[in-house]
Every structure is written in structure tokens, then in C-alpha cells.
Design an enzyme around this catalytic site. Sequence first.
Site, PDB file in Angstrom:
ATOM      1  N   TYR A 132       0.875  -1.174   0.000  1.00 17.38           N
ATOM      2  CA  TYR A 132       0.000   0.000   0.000  1.00 17.38           C
ATOM      3  C   TYR A 132       0.915   1.227   0.000  1.00 17.38           C
ATOM      4  O   TYR A 132       2.071   1.133  -0.405  1.00 17.38           O
ATOM      5  CB  TYR A 132      -0.897  -0.124   1.254  1.00 17.38           C
ATOM      6  N   ARG A 185      -6.206  10.867 -10.481  1.00 20.50           N
ATOM      7  CA  ARG A 185      -5.554  11.482  -9.307  1.00 20.50           C
ATOM      8  C   ARG A 185      -5.062  10.351  -8.423  1.00 20.50           C
ATOM      9  O   ARG A 185      -5.684   9.996  -7.438  1.00 20.50           O
ATOM     10  CB  ARG A 185      -6.574  12.391  -8.581  1.00 20.50           C
ATOM     11  N   LYS A 203      -6.014  -1.653  -2.720  1.00 25.83           N
ATOM     12  CA  LYS A 203      -7.134  -1.405  -1.792  1.00 25.83           C
ATOM     13  C   LYS A 203      -7.882  -2.708  -1.515  1.00 25.83           C
ATOM     14  O   LYS A 203      -8.297  -2.975  -0.394  1.00 25.83           O
ATOM     15  CB  LYS A 203      -8.103  -0.373  -2.378  1.00 25.83           C
ATOM     16  N   GLU A 275     -12.370   5.466  -6.243  1.00 26.54           N
ATOM     17  CA  GLU A 275     -11.038   5.707  -5.678  1.00 26.54           C
ATOM     18  C   GLU A 275     -10.176   6.523  -6.637  1.00 26.54           C
ATOM     19  O   GLU A 275     -10.060   6.165  -7.825  1.00 26.54           O
ATOM     20  CB  GLU A 275     -10.370   4.346  -5.411  1.00 26.54           C
ATOM     21  N   ASP A 298     -14.027   6.812  -1.331  1.00 29.71           N
ATOM     22  CA  ASP A 298     -13.076   6.614  -0.248  1.00 29.71           C
ATOM     23  C   ASP A 298     -12.305   7.896   0.077  1.00 29.71           C
ATOM     24  O   ASP A 298     -12.036   8.189   1.246  1.00 29.71           O
ATOM     25  CB  ASP A 298     -12.103   5.510  -0.689  1.00 29.71           C
ATOM     26  N   ASP A 299     -11.944   8.648  -0.943  1.00 30.05           N
ATOM     27  CA  ASP A 299     -11.124   9.845  -0.725  1.00 30.05           C
ATOM     28  C   ASP A 299     -11.917  10.958  -0.037  1.00 30.05           C
ATOM     29  O   ASP A 299     -11.377  11.697   0.773  1.00 30.05           O
ATOM     30  CB  ASP A 299     -10.556  10.333  -2.060  1.00 30.05           C
ATOM     31  N   ASN A 440      -0.339  11.634   0.371  1.00 27.71           N
ATOM     32  CA  ASN A 440       0.407  10.425   0.020  1.00 27.71           C
ATOM     33  C   ASN A 440       0.997  10.557  -1.374  1.00 27.71           C
ATOM     34  O   ASN A 440       0.471  11.319  -2.178  1.00 27.71           O
ATOM     35  CB  ASN A 440      -0.540   9.212   0.024  1.00 27.71           C
TER      36      ASN A 440
HETATM   37  N1  LIG Z   1      -4.420   9.886   4.242  1.00 25.09           N
HETATM   38  C1  LIG Z   1      -5.449   9.496   3.547  1.00 25.09           C
HETATM   39  O1  LIG Z   1      -6.172   8.565   3.921  1.00 25.09           O
HETATM   40  C2  LIG Z   1      -5.774  10.175   2.275  1.00 25.09           C
HETATM   41  C3  LIG Z   1      -4.898  11.042   1.699  1.00 25.09           C
HETATM   42  N2  LIG Z   1      -5.206  11.671   0.532  1.00 25.09           N
HETATM   43  C4  LIG Z   1      -4.189  12.515  -0.050  1.00 25.09           C
HETATM   44  O2  LIG Z   1      -4.602  13.848  -0.057  1.00 25.09           O
HETATM   45  C5  LIG Z   1      -4.040  14.514  -1.166  1.00 25.09           C
HETATM   46  C6  LIG Z   1      -5.123  15.309  -1.861  1.00 25.09           C
HETATM   47  O3  LIG Z   1      -6.118  14.469  -2.345  1.00 25.09           O
HETATM   48  P1  LIG Z   1      -7.505  15.069  -2.876  1.00 25.09           P
HETATM   49  O4  LIG Z   1      -8.123  15.937  -1.861  1.00 25.09           O
HETATM   50  O5  LIG Z   1      -8.280  13.955  -3.398  1.00 25.09           O
HETATM   51  O6  LIG Z   1      -6.969  15.938  -4.087  1.00 25.09           O
HETATM   52  P2  LIG Z   1      -7.673  17.147  -4.818  1.00 25.09           P
HETATM   53  O7  LIG Z   1      -6.969  17.320  -6.092  1.00 25.09           O
HETATM   54  O8  LIG Z   1      -9.137  16.960  -4.807  1.00 25.09           O
HETATM   55  O9  LIG Z   1      -7.347  18.407  -3.875  1.00 25.09           O
HETATM   56  C7  LIG Z   1      -6.090  18.980  -3.712  1.00 25.09           C
HETATM   57  C8  LIG Z   1      -6.267  20.343  -3.116  1.00 25.09           C
HETATM   58  O10 LIG Z   1      -4.991  20.857  -2.784  1.00 25.09           O
HETATM   59  C9  LIG Z   1      -4.887  22.174  -3.267  1.00 25.09           C
HETATM   60  N3  LIG Z   1      -3.501  22.515  -3.526  1.00 25.09           N
HETATM   61  C10 LIG Z   1      -2.681  22.033  -4.471  1.00 25.09           C
HETATM   62  N4  LIG Z   1      -1.462  22.609  -4.357  1.00 25.09           N
HETATM   63  C11 LIG Z   1      -1.539  23.453  -3.314  1.00 25.09           C
HETATM   64  C12 LIG Z   1      -0.623  24.347  -2.716  1.00 25.09           C
HETATM   65  N5  LIG Z   1       0.636  24.444  -3.134  1.00 25.09           N
HETATM   66  N6  LIG Z   1      -1.045  25.091  -1.678  1.00 25.09           N
HETATM   67  C13 LIG Z   1      -2.300  24.992  -1.232  1.00 25.09           C
HETATM   68  N7  LIG Z   1      -3.215  24.151  -1.744  1.00 25.09           N
HETATM   69  C14 LIG Z   1      -2.830  23.403  -2.783  1.00 25.09           C
HETATM   70  C15 LIG Z   1      -5.731  22.204  -4.530  1.00 25.09           C
HETATM   71  O11 LIG Z   1      -6.031  23.542  -4.830  1.00 25.09           O
HETATM   72  P3  LIG Z   1      -6.938  23.995  -6.067  1.00 25.09           P
HETATM   73  O12 LIG Z   1      -8.319  23.536  -5.712  1.00 25.09           O
HETATM   74  O13 LIG Z   1      -6.797  25.448  -6.067  1.00 25.09           O
HETATM   75  O14 LIG Z   1      -6.374  23.303  -7.261  1.00 25.09           O
HETATM   76  C16 LIG Z   1      -6.915  21.364  -4.061  1.00 25.09           C
HETATM   77  O15 LIG Z   1      -7.819  22.156  -3.348  1.00 25.09           O
HETATM   78  C17 LIG Z   1      -3.379  13.450  -2.031  1.00 25.09           C
HETATM   79  O16 LIG Z   1      -2.003  13.482  -1.821  1.00 25.09           O
HETATM   80  C18 LIG Z   1      -3.929  12.155  -1.494  1.00 25.09           C
HETATM   81  O17 LIG Z   1      -2.975  11.126  -1.567  1.00 25.09           O
HETATM   82  C19 LIG Z   1      -6.413  11.510  -0.078  1.00 25.09           C
HETATM   83  C20 LIG Z   1      -7.329  10.661   0.442  1.00 25.09           C
HETATM   84  C21 LIG Z   1      -7.052   9.882   1.635  1.00 25.09           C
HETATM   85  C1  LIG Z   2      -5.112   6.888   0.884  1.00 27.93           C
HETATM   86  C2  LIG Z   2      -5.792   7.351  -0.305  1.00 27.93           C
HETATM   87  O1  LIG Z   2      -6.886   6.915  -0.599  1.00 27.93           O
HETATM   88  C3  LIG Z   2      -5.166   8.341  -1.132  1.00 27.93           C
HETATM   89  O2  LIG Z   2      -4.105   8.838  -0.797  1.00 27.93           O
HETATM   90  O3  LIG Z   2      -5.734   8.639  -2.188  1.00 27.93           O
HETATM   91 MG   LIG Z   3      -7.418   7.318  -2.592  1.00 25.83          MG
END
Ligand SMILES: NC(=O)C1=CN([C@@H]2O[C@H](COP(=O)(O)OP(=O)(O)OC[C@H]3O[C@@H](n4cnc5c(N)ncnc54)[C@H](OP(=O)(O)O)[C@@H]3O)[C@@H](O)[C@H]2O)C=CC1
Ligand SMILES: CC(=O)C(=O)O
Ligand SMILES: [Mg+2]
Length: 584
Positions: A132, A185, A203, A275, A298-299, A440
Site C-alpha cells: 500500500y 488522481r 485497496k 477511488e 473513499d477519498d 500520500n
Molecule cells: N491519508 C489518507 O487517507 C488520504 C490522503 N489523501 C491525499 O490527499 C491529497 C489530496 O487528495 P484530494 O483531496 O483527493 O486531491 P484534490 O486534487 O481533490 O485536492 C487537492 C487540493 O490541494 C490544493 N492545492 C494544491 N497545491 C496546493 C498548494 N501548493 N497550496 C495549497 N493548496 C494546494 C488544490 O487547490 P486547487 O483547488 O486550487 O487546485 C486542491 O484544493 C493526495 O495526496 C492524497 O494522496 C487523499 C485521500 C485519503
Molecule cells: C489513501 C488514499 O486513498 C489516497 O491517498 O488517495
Molecule cells: Mg485514494
Amino acid sequence: MDGGSMVADIDDNVTSGGGVRDVYGEDKASEDRFVTPWSVSVASGYTMLRDPRFNKGLAFTEKERDAHYLRGLLPPTVICQETQVKKLLRHIRQYQVPLHKYMAMMDLQERNERLFYKLLLDHVEELLPVVYTPTVGEACQKYGSIFMKPQGLYISLKEKGRILEVLGNWPEKNIQVIVVTDGERILGLGDLGCQGMGIPVGKLSLYTALGGVRPSACLPITIDVGTNNEELLNDELYIGLKHRRVTGQEYAELLNEFMTAVKQNYGEKVLVQFEDFANHNAFDLLEKYRSSHLVFNDDIQGTASVVLAGLVAALKLVGGNLTDHRFLFLGAGEAGTGIAELIALETSKRTNLPLDEVRKNIWLVDSKGLIVSSRKESLQHFKQPWAHEHEPVTELVEAINQIKPTVLIGTSGQGRTFTKEVVAAMASNNEKPIILALSNPTSQSECTAEEAYTWSQGRAIFASGSPFASVEYDGKVFVPGQANNAYIFPGFGLGLIMSGSIRVLDDLLLAASEALASQVTQEDYDKGLIYPPFTNIRNISAHIAANVAAKAYELGLATRLPQPKDLVKYAENSMYTPAYRSYR
Ligand SMILES: NC(=O)C1=CN([C@@H]2O[C@H](COP(=O)(O)OP(=O)(O)OC[C@H]3O[C@@H](n4cnc5c(N)ncnc54)[C@H](OP(=O)(O)O)[C@@H]3O)[C@@H](O)[C@H]2O)C=CC1
Ligand SMILES: CC(=O)C(=O)O
Ligand SMILES: [Mg+2]
């Protein structure tokens, strides 16, 4: 000489091409035959050894070797599964490169499924980072070149109009969980197109290992609509469609055909987990299918549930209740706004305050700065509820100094964005700042555990999406927790399956979250942990499943009746165990 004897001579001594007579029958190899691409031998255990579901390797007993035509196909020694686990662990540990460990694990999964799951479950803390995050991220980046055997089901635009038929090609018919991505993504690594397949595969391995859903009921799917990743488009080894992503109606039609086919083929109760879709599709897909299918993202939702659990647990360490805290997110996408929404929902339920009121304690920063009301018109719909009255702020440090959050959550997908100044600002405003770096894989984590503890002089309560090793600071050892949706989705899915739920409502996510928070022990708190260790994950998943199922029964979403009396026991008993079975 008459013609008759001539024919007899030729038949006896000469081959039709004028070559030497085939004394040993070897020339039969070049005979025309009806060609079938497979062969099945019922009187040999050879096929059994090559079927990962049945293979036990050297653990086949003497009796089994006789009964199943395995004599001679294995070396004579017989060893037990425990010894095999030891041997495999030694084998995996010899690799220094994480990707090599990953490949060895995948190889094992394809060779001996039960041994794979036994090894993973028995050494979950060590091997989770291999199958993972973070390693699965690198595997996806290199997916095209490391894989010899395809895993999961690929549904591309080429299959448009034939998706039902494609589902029929999958060998298993009783599917309970599908994890599907379109690869746009992948973790915080961006668009990896068809190579995102590593994510559904990973997953679903966790669905089985951590949640006990049997492997044959799990189906990983990648939908390929192209990729906008130039590097992949120019890579001759890229395994997906080599054109830019289709969008709009064509995309929607393919997804709709997929969702319809899934329900038609597997029924109302098959769980579809979305996902790693990009946020411009993820929210819309969830909205579109949540009322007609058993789906969750999931996200957006799984992550929200796990983070809420961690925050509720953290209250024991920092004091106060959810309304006493102020939250600031870096990143306002799926994870960020999903978590924000669930915190607001839980707070509103606990306090009876309207959602709009409790939202005011939650702030988000995106790539353009703090989300404020003057930006409202140009914001994507999922950001709009968070556009509070405030002057524009572009820098995160500035936002921290002005808003004074007690909790800072990184969901930006951008590594090293929690700088020394950011962590120091949190530490100067709070005795025990809660800092979650959720992005991540490790390369995208907003900060490392070491940075969080060092820059806060050991005061931060820290957890991250990908695991970090313990850190020694000022003579004390700090154990960082892992805030990852892997805690939630396996047990959550099991709860849906065992209750026969037909829809996912937010209350089920709250139930999962509550169950996870309740599993944090005093011993964990004493170490500064806000999540229980993964070593106990089957037990944690059973409690999550039971709480989710109980809520589903309460809300009338469950179809499997009557409701079992002891849901935790029921969940435990429903779980697949990877111990070998005896064959008659
Ligand atoms: N720990 C866990 O269980 C999980 C972790 N994640 C991680 O979270 C991260 C984001 O995922 P997700 O929310 O789906 O992605 P999205 O693409 O939906 O969102 C990313 C966000 O980050 C913003 N962003 C990008 N660059 C910057 C910066 N330099 N400064 C400030 N904001 C910034 C984007 O801004 P804008 O909208 O303006 O483009 C957007 O709002 C990934 O790395 C993913 O691996 C996700 C799900 C689960
Ligand atoms: C953990 C997860 O789902 C992600 O980083 O997208
Ligand atoms: Mg994910």
C-alpha cells in the site's frame, strides 16, 4: 513393380516430405492439431499447484499429495504454513529496494493467495507500506514495465457498448466489492492513466487482509478514458489508451454504462468504491449514484471518517470538545472538504447547532490562498460552503497567524508545504498543536514526523497519511500515527456487506468513525497516539463493521434479516481467514 506395393513401401519407410521415418513419434510435434490455448489434466495436480487459490506449495500433506496427483511435482519435504511465512518474510526482507519487495509480494499473491494474506496479516505493520502507500505509488508510476501478468479488469473506451459482456469475462461471479478508479488522481502523484490499476488492486488486498472480505468477492477495475500525462503518452511501454482524456458527455456515458452494468450483473448489493478520481468528476459521480447504487467515495468519505475518529480521540489528549477547536486545511479538494463536512456534521449533531454555524470554525486554503467570501463566485461548488467572511490571505503562515487554528490538516498533495515557519506558528499558538499531514505517498507528505516533532519542540500531536518511523527528540521517543482511510474502508465495507445494506448514508460514516475512535486505548494515548496500531486491525475492523451494520439496521438500510444479536461476533465469524484448508 505394381502400384499397390509401391504405396505400401512408402507408407512403411518414408515420411510424406521425403524425410526420415518417425521412429520415436517425435515428429508428431509438427503435426497439424486442433489448437486450444489451454490444457486441463484431471489426473494431475499440476494445475492445482498453479492456481493461487488452491496452491499450498510445500504445505501439501503426504495424504494430499497422493489424493491430488502431486507426487513428484514437489520436493519431498512437507512444511507448515507458519514455516512458509517465516521463509517468505526472510525472502522479502532481503530486498533493499521497496519496489522489489512490492514485486515479490505481488508474485506471491499470484502464486499462493492464502500465504500472501497470512504473511500480510501476521506482519501488517511491516508489509502495509509495501503493498500500500507509499510503495504502491511507485508501482503505479512504473506499472507498465513491472507487470507481466494483468491484474483486475480493464474497461476502456474500446469497450463502450460492451461493458456487460466484459464483466462476464471476469472469472468470479459472486462479487461483493468493486474498487474502481479512472487513474486521474493517483495518490498525490497526479494522472497515471491506466497504470492507476495498482490502487484498486492494493485497496482490495486490504479489504481481504484487514477487513476479511474473501478475495474471490473482490474486483479491481480501472476505467481507461485516456490520460493527460504527456510522459505516458510518449512512452512506448504505456499500457493504456494513448490519447488525451475524453470528458463531458462521452465520459459520463461510459461511466453510466459501467454503473448500470455493474448493478445488472452483480445486483443491488454490490459495493462500488470510487477511488482516486480527480475532484472534477469525483463529487459529481458520488452525487449522481449515491441514491441509486451502493457507492461511496473513499477519498471524500472514507478519509473523512478516519480523520474525524483521530480528532475525537485527540480531544482526550488536548481537552475540550469539537466546538472548542478551530480547523485549518491546506488543500480544499476531495479529502479536505470531505473531512471538513464530516467534522461539521458531527459537531452539529453533538451541539444541535446549525451546520452553517459550525462550519464557521473550519477554514480551508487552496492553491490560490484562503477560501473567503470574496472568491465565492469563482469557487468550485464543493468549496463554496467554506467561503467565510475574511480578507484574502495568500500565505499559509499568514492564515495560521490570523485564524489561530488548533488543528492543521494537510490535504494538498504537495510535499514539504508545512515548513518550519508553519509548524512553529502552530506551536506558538497552541500548547499541543494537532498536525495531520495526510498527503500520500511519503514524498507528498506536507511534512515529516521528525519535522513536526522537532519544529514544535516535541509538542505536536502528529499523524500522517503514509507511515513514518518513530522519532527521538530531546531524549524522548515519539511514535507517529497513520491517518489513512485504510483504517476505515475494510471494516466499513464488511459492515455494509454483512447487513446487506443498499445505500451509504453519512450516518454510517459517523458510525464507522465512532467505532474507530473507541478502539484507541489508554496505552495508545500514553504514547501520544490518536489511532490504534494496525497490528490489531482485524479486531478494529470487526468493531467498525458491527457499528456500521447496527446503524444500517437502525436506519432501515439493511436487507439481511433478522439482525444478528452480537454484531461484533458476527463480523468476526464472517471474515475470511487465510489459514490453509485441508483437501480431502
Ligand atoms: N491519508 C489518507 O487517507 C488520504 C490522503 N489523501 C491525499 O490527499 C491529497 C489530496 O487528495 P484530494 O483531496 O483527493 O486531491 P484534490 O486534487 O481533490 O485536492 C487537492 C487540493 O490541494 C490544493 N492545492 C494544491 N497545491 C496546493 C498548494 N501548493 N497550496 C495549497 N493548496 C494546494 C488544490 O487547490 P486547487 O483547488 O486550487 O487546485 C486542491 O484544493 C493526495 O495526496 C492524497 O494522496 C487523499 C485521500 C485519503
Ligand atoms: C489513501 C488514499 O486513498 C489516497 O491517498 O488517495
Ligand atoms: Mg485514494
